[in-house]
Design a protein around this motif. Structure first.
Motif, PDB file in Angstrom:
ATOM      1  N   THR A  31      -7.485 -13.114   1.064  1.00 27.10           N
ATOM      2  CA  THR A  31      -6.688 -12.388   0.059  1.00 27.10           C
ATOM      3  C   THR A  31      -5.544 -13.279  -0.438  1.00 27.10           C
ATOM      4  O   THR A  31      -5.184 -13.213  -1.608  1.00 27.10           O
ATOM      5  N   GLY A  32      -4.992 -14.131   0.452  1.00 22.61           N
ATOM      6  CA  GLY A  32      -3.922 -15.037   0.025  1.00 22.61           C
ATOM      7  C   GLY A  32      -4.421 -15.968  -1.095  1.00 22.61           C
ATOM      8  O   GLY A  32      -3.757 -16.149  -2.111  1.00 22.61           O
ATOM      9  N   LEU A  35      -4.912 -13.986  -4.323  1.00 20.88           N
ATOM     10  CA  LEU A  35      -3.624 -13.650  -4.956  1.00 20.88           C
ATOM     11  C   LEU A  35      -2.984 -14.890  -5.570  1.00 20.88           C
ATOM     12  O   LEU A  35      -2.462 -14.843  -6.678  1.00 20.88           O
ATOM     13  N   ARG A  36      -3.061 -16.042  -4.851  1.00 18.98           N
ATOM     14  CA  ARG A  36      -2.473 -17.271  -5.401  1.00 18.98           C
ATOM     15  C   ARG A  36      -3.166 -17.670  -6.699  1.00 18.98           C
ATOM     16  O   ARG A  36      -2.518 -18.092  -7.651  1.00 18.98           O
ATOM     17  N   MET A  53       5.196 -12.337  -3.015  1.00 21.71           N
ATOM     18  CA  MET A  53       4.725 -13.540  -2.323  1.00 21.71           C
ATOM     19  C   MET A  53       5.840 -14.580  -2.222  1.00 21.71           C
ATOM     20  O   MET A  53       6.010 -15.215  -1.190  1.00 21.71           O
ATOM     21  N   ASP A  57       7.145 -11.498   1.401  1.00 23.91           N
ATOM     22  CA  ASP A  57       6.838 -10.104   1.744  1.00 23.91           C
ATOM     23  C   ASP A  57       5.372  -9.803   1.465  1.00 23.91           C
ATOM     24  O   ASP A  57       4.692 -10.556   0.767  1.00 23.91           O
ATOM     25  N   LEU A  58       4.924  -8.657   1.975  1.00 32.89           N
ATOM     26  CA  LEU A  58       3.547  -8.259   1.693  1.00 32.89           C
ATOM     27  C   LEU A  58       3.441  -7.701   0.273  1.00 32.89           C
ATOM     28  O   LEU A  58       4.359  -7.044  -0.212  1.00 32.89           O
ATOM     29  N   VAL A  59       2.311  -7.953  -0.346  1.00 33.60           N
ATOM     30  CA  VAL A  59       1.972  -7.328  -1.617  1.00 33.60           C
ATOM     31  C   VAL A  59       1.594  -5.877  -1.275  1.00 33.60           C
ATOM     32  O   VAL A  59       0.980  -5.638  -0.225  1.00 33.60           O
ATOM     33  N   VAL A  64      -3.606  -4.824  -2.853  1.00 34.66           N
ATOM     34  CA  VAL A  64      -4.469  -5.718  -2.063  1.00 34.66           C
ATOM     35  C   VAL A  64      -5.784  -5.017  -1.701  1.00 34.66           C
ATOM     36  O   VAL A  64      -6.854  -5.638  -1.709  1.00 34.66           O
ATOM     37  N   GLY A  85      -6.654 -12.986   6.376  1.00 36.96           N
ATOM     38  CA  GLY A  85      -5.431 -12.482   5.726  1.00 36.96           C
ATOM     39  C   GLY A  85      -5.523 -11.024   5.321  1.00 36.96           C
ATOM     40  O   GLY A  85      -4.595 -10.493   4.723  1.00 36.96           O
ATOM     41  N   PHE A  86      -6.606 -10.392   5.623  1.00 33.46           N
ATOM     42  CA  PHE A  86      -6.800  -8.968   5.358  1.00 33.46           C
ATOM     43  C   PHE A  86      -7.652  -8.408   6.483  1.00 33.46           C
ATOM     44  O   PHE A  86      -8.666  -9.020   6.812  1.00 33.46           O
ATOM     45  N   ARG A  88      -3.725  -6.556   6.898  1.00 34.23           N
ATOM     46  CA  ARG A  88      -2.419  -6.923   7.461  1.00 34.23           C
ATOM     47  C   ARG A  88      -1.624  -5.694   7.867  1.00 34.23           C
ATOM     48  O   ARG A  88      -0.551  -5.844   8.459  1.00 34.23           O
ATOM     49  N   GLN A  92      -4.411  -0.845   5.556  1.00 34.06           N
ATOM     50  CA  GLN A  92      -5.465  -1.738   5.050  1.00 34.06           C
ATOM     51  C   GLN A  92      -6.676  -1.716   5.984  1.00 34.06           C
ATOM     52  O   GLN A  92      -7.827  -1.741   5.527  1.00 34.06           O
ATOM     53  N   ARG A 161       3.667 -25.503  -0.812  1.00 35.57           N
ATOM     54  CA  ARG A 161       3.628 -24.123  -1.304  1.00 35.57           C
ATOM     55  C   ARG A 161       5.032 -23.542  -1.204  1.00 35.57           C
ATOM     56  O   ARG A 161       5.704 -23.743  -0.204  1.00 35.57           O
ATOM     57  N   ARG A 172       8.112 -14.613   6.437  1.00 37.12           N
ATOM     58  CA  ARG A 172       6.697 -14.249   6.610  1.00 37.12           C
ATOM     59  C   ARG A 172       6.412 -13.910   8.072  1.00 37.12           C
ATOM     60  O   ARG A 172       5.656 -12.977   8.365  1.00 37.12           O
TER      61      ARG A 172
END
Ligand code: AMP
Length: 214
Positions: A31-32, A35-36, A53, A57-59, A64, A85-86, A88, A92, A161, A172
Motif C-alpha cells: 500500500t505504501g 500511495l507513493r 504521509m 501518520d496513517l492515511v 487505504v 504495509g496492509f 495497519r 483494516q 524519501r 512513523r
C-alpha cells in the motif's frame, strides 16, 4: 498462498515481500508503494494521502481500504499475494477478512510478524536512499552504490524519501507502536500469527520465513 507481512517500518517487509513474490510467483502488494505512486502522479488519491504521509501518520482507513480492495480485485491477486504495509489497524484487518471472504472466497494462510529492535530500525531507515528515475533502492551502509550518491543503474542522483528523515521516522515508529499491539493480538487470537526475528541478513531472514512456510 495468501500472506500478510506485519512489522514496524524498516523491518524489511518490502525486501522480504519481494523475495516471497519471486519464489512463489505471487504479486507483492504494497500500500505504501501504491500511495507513493499516487502522490507522485498527483491523482485525487495522492492529494488525499500526501499530507498524512509527509507527517508520518496513517492515511485514513477508508481511503487505504478502498485502494486495497481495488488492487485485490485484479486477476493477478486471485491465486495469492503477499501484502506489505496492509493491514495497519484492526479496522483494516477486519476489512481484509471481509474482502477476501466476500469478493474472493478465500482466507489468509499466514501473518508473519517481523520483529526488529527500535535502534536498528532507525539505523536502517535513515540510511535508505532511492533512485528517483529507476526506483532502485540502496542503503548507505548495507547496500551502498558504487559511486557515492549516484545510481549504479542509471547514474541519477539518489534521494532520501521525505518520510525516511529522522524526525518523520520517529513519528512513523510512534504511530506503529500505537496500532501494532491490537493488530498483533487480533491475528494471534485467530491463530494466524507467526513471529519471526527480523535481525540478521536479508537472506537469513528469508530462509527463516521459507522454513516456516514449509
Ligand atoms: P510504507 O512504505 O509501508 O512504510 O508506507 C509509507 C506511508 O504510507 C505510511 O507511513 C502511511 O502514511 C502510508 N500507508 C501505507 N500503508 C498504509 C496503511 N495500510 N494504512 C494507512 N496508511 C498507510
Amino acid at each position: 498462498m495468501y500472506l500478510v507481512l506485519l512489522g514496524p517500518p524498516g523491518a524489511g517487509k518490502g525486501t522480504q515481500a519481494d523475495l516471497l513474490s519471486r519464489d512463489h510467483d505471487i504479486p507483492h502488494i504494497s500500500t505504501g508503494d501504491m500511495l507513493r505512486s499516487a502522490v507522485s502522479d498527483k491523482t485525487e488519491l495522492g492529494e488525499e494521502a500526501r499530507e498524512h504521509m509527509e507527517r508520518g501518520d496513517l492515511v485514513p482507513d477508508e481511503v487505504v481500504i478502498g485502494v486495497t480492495r481495488q488492487r485485490l480485485a485484479a486477476d493477478d491477486a486471485a491465486g495469492g499475494f503477499v501484502l506489505d504495509g496492509f493491514p495497519r489497524t484492526v479496522e483494516q484487518a477486519e476489512s481484509l477478512g471481509d474482502i477476501m471472504e466476500q469478493d474472493m472466497g478465500r482466507s489468509l494462510d499466514m501473518v508473519i510478524n517481523l520483529d526488529v529492535p527500535e535502534t536498528e530500525l532507525i539505523r536502517r531507515m535513515t540510511g535508505r536512499r532511492i533512485c528517483p528515475t529507476c526506483g532502485r533502492n540502496y542503503h548507505l551502509v548495507f547496500n551502498a552504490p558504487r559511486s557515492l550518491g549516484e545510481c549504479d543503474e542509471c547514474g541519477s542522483d539518489l534521494i532520501q524519501r521525505e518520510d525516511d528523515k529522522e524526525s518523520v521516522v520517529r513519528q512513523r515508529l510512534e504511530v506503529y507502536q500505537q496500532n501494532s499491539k491490537p493488530l498483533i493480538d487480533y491475528y494471534e487470537d485467530v491463530g494466524l500469527l507467526i513471529n519471526v526475528d527480523g535481525r540478521g541478513s536479508v537472506e537469513q531472514v528469508h530462509e527463516k520465513i521459507e522454513d516456516i512456510l514449509g
